[in-house]
Design a protein around this motif. Structure first.
Motif, short mmCIF file in Angstrom:
data_model
loop_
_atom_site.label_atom_id
_atom_site.label_comp_id
_atom_site.label_asym_id
_atom_site.label_seq_id
_atom_site.Cartn_x
_atom_site.Cartn_y
_atom_site.Cartn_z
N ILE A 163 0.85 -1.19 0.00
CA ILE A 163 0.00 0.00 0.00
C ILE A 163 0.89 1.24 0.00
O ILE A 163 2.06 1.17 0.38
CB ILE A 163 -0.96 0.06 1.21
CG1 ILE A 163 -0.18 0.07 2.52
CG2 ILE A 163 -1.96 -1.07 1.17
CD1 ILE A 163 -1.03 0.40 3.73
N GLY A 164 0.32 2.36 -0.42
CA GLY A 164 1.06 3.62 -0.40
C GLY A 164 0.37 4.67 -1.23
O GLY A 164 -0.67 4.43 -1.84
N PRO A 165 0.97 5.85 -1.29
CA PRO A 165 0.38 6.93 -2.09
C PRO A 165 0.73 6.79 -3.57
O PRO A 165 1.69 6.12 -3.93
CB PRO A 165 1.03 8.19 -1.50
CG PRO A 165 2.37 7.71 -1.04
CD PRO A 165 2.14 6.30 -0.54
N GLY B 113 -8.86 16.17 -24.04
CA GLY B 113 -8.34 17.52 -24.03
C GLY B 113 -8.21 18.15 -22.67
O GLY B 113 -7.68 19.23 -22.53
N SER B 114 -8.71 17.50 -21.62
CA SER B 114 -8.53 18.04 -20.28
C SER B 114 -7.53 17.16 -19.53
O SER B 114 -7.34 16.00 -19.86
CB SER B 114 -9.85 18.11 -19.52
OG SER B 114 -10.21 16.86 -19.02
N SER B 115 -6.89 17.72 -18.54
CA SER B 115 -5.89 16.95 -17.81
C SER B 115 -6.05 17.19 -16.32
O SER B 115 -6.66 18.16 -15.88
CB SER B 115 -4.48 17.35 -18.26
OG SER B 115 -4.28 18.73 -18.06
N ALA B 116 -5.49 16.26 -15.54
CA ALA B 116 -5.56 16.36 -14.08
C ALA B 116 -4.39 15.62 -13.48
O ALA B 116 -3.85 14.67 -14.06
CB ALA B 116 -6.87 15.76 -13.58
N PHE B 117 -4.03 16.04 -12.28
CA PHE B 117 -3.02 15.33 -11.54
C PHE B 117 -3.68 14.17 -10.80
O PHE B 117 -4.86 14.21 -10.50
CB PHE B 117 -2.32 16.25 -10.55
CG PHE B 117 -1.41 17.23 -11.21
CD1 PHE B 117 -0.18 16.82 -11.72
CD2 PHE B 117 -1.77 18.55 -11.35
CE1 PHE B 117 0.65 17.71 -12.36
CE2 PHE B 117 -0.94 19.45 -11.98
CZ PHE B 117 0.28 19.03 -12.49
N ILE B 118 -2.90 13.14 -10.55
CA ILE B 118 -3.37 11.98 -9.80
C ILE B 118 -2.68 12.02 -8.45
O ILE B 118 -1.45 11.98 -8.37
CB ILE B 118 -3.02 10.67 -10.55
CG1 ILE B 118 -3.75 10.62 -11.89
CG2 ILE B 118 -3.35 9.47 -9.69
CD1 ILE B 118 -3.27 9.50 -12.79
N VAL B 119 -3.46 12.10 -7.38
CA VAL B 119 -2.95 12.05 -6.01
C VAL B 119 -3.96 11.28 -5.18
O VAL B 119 -5.13 11.65 -5.14
CB VAL B 119 -2.77 13.47 -5.42
CG1 VAL B 119 -2.30 13.39 -3.98
CG2 VAL B 119 -1.81 14.29 -6.25
N GLY B 120 -3.52 10.20 -4.54
CA GLY B 120 -4.43 9.42 -3.73
C GLY B 120 -3.80 8.13 -3.25
O GLY B 120 -2.59 7.93 -3.35
N PRO B 121 -4.62 7.22 -2.75
CA PRO B 121 -4.10 5.94 -2.26
C PRO B 121 -3.97 4.92 -3.39
O PRO B 121 -4.68 4.98 -4.39
CB PRO B 121 -5.15 5.50 -1.25
CG PRO B 121 -6.42 6.08 -1.79
CD PRO B 121 -6.03 7.39 -2.42
N GLY C 227 -4.18 -1.12 -8.17
CA GLY C 227 -5.15 -0.09 -8.47
C GLY C 227 -4.92 1.16 -7.64
O GLY C 227 -4.17 1.14 -6.67
N TYR C 228 -5.55 2.24 -8.07
CA TYR C 228 -5.48 3.49 -7.32
C TYR C 228 -6.75 4.30 -7.55
O TYR C 228 -7.52 4.04 -8.46
CB TYR C 228 -4.25 4.32 -7.70
CG TYR C 228 -4.23 4.82 -9.13
CD1 TYR C 228 -4.94 5.95 -9.51
CD2 TYR C 228 -3.50 4.16 -10.09
CE1 TYR C 228 -4.93 6.40 -10.81
CE2 TYR C 228 -3.47 4.61 -11.39
CZ TYR C 228 -4.19 5.74 -11.74
OH TYR C 228 -4.17 6.18 -13.03
N TYR C 229 -6.94 5.26 -6.67
CA TYR C 229 -8.06 6.18 -6.76
C TYR C 229 -7.52 7.57 -6.47
O TYR C 229 -6.86 7.78 -5.47
CB TYR C 229 -9.14 5.81 -5.75
CG TYR C 229 -10.35 6.72 -5.80
CD1 TYR C 229 -11.34 6.50 -6.73
CD2 TYR C 229 -10.47 7.79 -4.92
CE1 TYR C 229 -12.45 7.33 -6.79
CE2 TYR C 229 -11.57 8.62 -4.97
CZ TYR C 229 -12.56 8.38 -5.91
OH TYR C 229 -13.65 9.20 -5.98
N SER C 230 -7.81 8.53 -7.33
CA SER C 230 -7.31 9.89 -7.15
C SER C 230 -8.34 10.76 -6.44
O SER C 230 -9.52 10.75 -6.80
CB SER C 230 -6.96 10.51 -8.49
OG SER C 230 -6.50 11.84 -8.31
N PHE C 231 -7.88 11.49 -5.44
CA PHE C 231 -8.75 12.43 -4.74
C PHE C 231 -8.96 13.71 -5.54
O PHE C 231 -9.90 14.45 -5.29
CB PHE C 231 -8.17 12.79 -3.37
CG PHE C 231 -8.18 11.64 -2.41
CD1 PHE C 231 -9.28 10.82 -2.27
CD2 PHE C 231 -7.06 11.37 -1.64
CE1 PHE C 231 -9.29 9.77 -1.38
CE2 PHE C 231 -7.05 10.33 -0.74
CZ PHE C 231 -8.17 9.53 -0.61
N VAL C 232 -8.08 13.99 -6.48
CA VAL C 232 -8.18 15.20 -7.29
C VAL C 232 -9.27 14.99 -8.34
O VAL C 232 -9.21 14.05 -9.13
CB VAL C 232 -6.83 15.53 -7.97
CG1 VAL C 232 -6.96 16.75 -8.86
CG2 VAL C 232 -5.75 15.73 -6.93
#
Length: 187
Positions: free
Chosen positions: A102-104, A113-121, A138-143
């Motif tokens: 586990i980890g971040p 055409g849109s973008s986002a950062f991925i930050v989560g567990p 797997g991961y899930y982004s809070f952003v």
């Protein structure tokens, strides 16, 4: 500056000399969010290092570089993620290990055409059988990523004998996620 670089190189050499660092390269597939809350199946490539944190080789630090790409007729989605996982190598047989981690996760997603950062567990369940690796991760982004769509609709106005165009726009916000199963080889 030179002293900092030399100290970092010496520290990395000491870790490599004292511990048995392994690498694995995995290829597989999974599901990922690709924009407008659509889910698609996409190929995935992961490169991972397993750095022992204890002398008994049980605890490991596993930085991973992963990438998924999905291209369709009217969409595309690119995920590049960097999970920093900590796990424990639990022997389950001769030359067989189960390694829950586990980890971040940090990364980048671009779709429509849109973008986002991925930050989560993030989490991973890996099995090492000799030199072969099977991993479910797997991961899930809070952003939340903002997706904006602009479209054109038209209709025929018979009273003026012409096409009438109207423009519309809407916005959605949702999180990015990825779940995949990969197979690979440990070096």
């Amino acid at each position: 500056m030179k002293k900092c670089i030399i100290t970092l190189v010496v520290a990395l050499m000491a870790i490599g000399a004292e511990a048995q660092v392994t690498w694995n390269v995995r290829l597989g597939g999974g599901i990922m969010e690709n924009g407008m809350a659509h889910v698609c199946v996409a190929p995935r490539l992961s490169v991972q290092s397993n750095i022992p944190l204890s002398s008994d080789l049980g605890w490991v630090f596993s930085p991973t570089l992963g990438s998924s790409v999905s291209i369709g007729a009217d969409y595309y989605s690119i995920h590049v993620d960097f999970p920093l996982l900590i796990g424990y190598k639990a022997p389950i047989g001769r030359s067989k290990l189960f390694i829950p981690k586990i980890g971040p996760v940090f990364g980048f997603n671009k779709a429509y055409g849109s973008s986002a950062f991925i930050v989560g567990p993030s989490a991973e369940l890996a099995f090492e059988i000799g030199h072969f690796v099977v991993a479910f991760s797997g991961y899930y982004s809070f952003v939340k990523r903002k997706y904006e769509d602009i479209g054109v609709s038209y209709y025929w106005d018979s009273s003026r004998y012409q096409n009438v165009y109207s423009y519309y726009s809407y916005e959605q916000k949702h999180s990015v996620y990825n779940a995949s199963l990969t197979l690979g080889y440990k070096f």
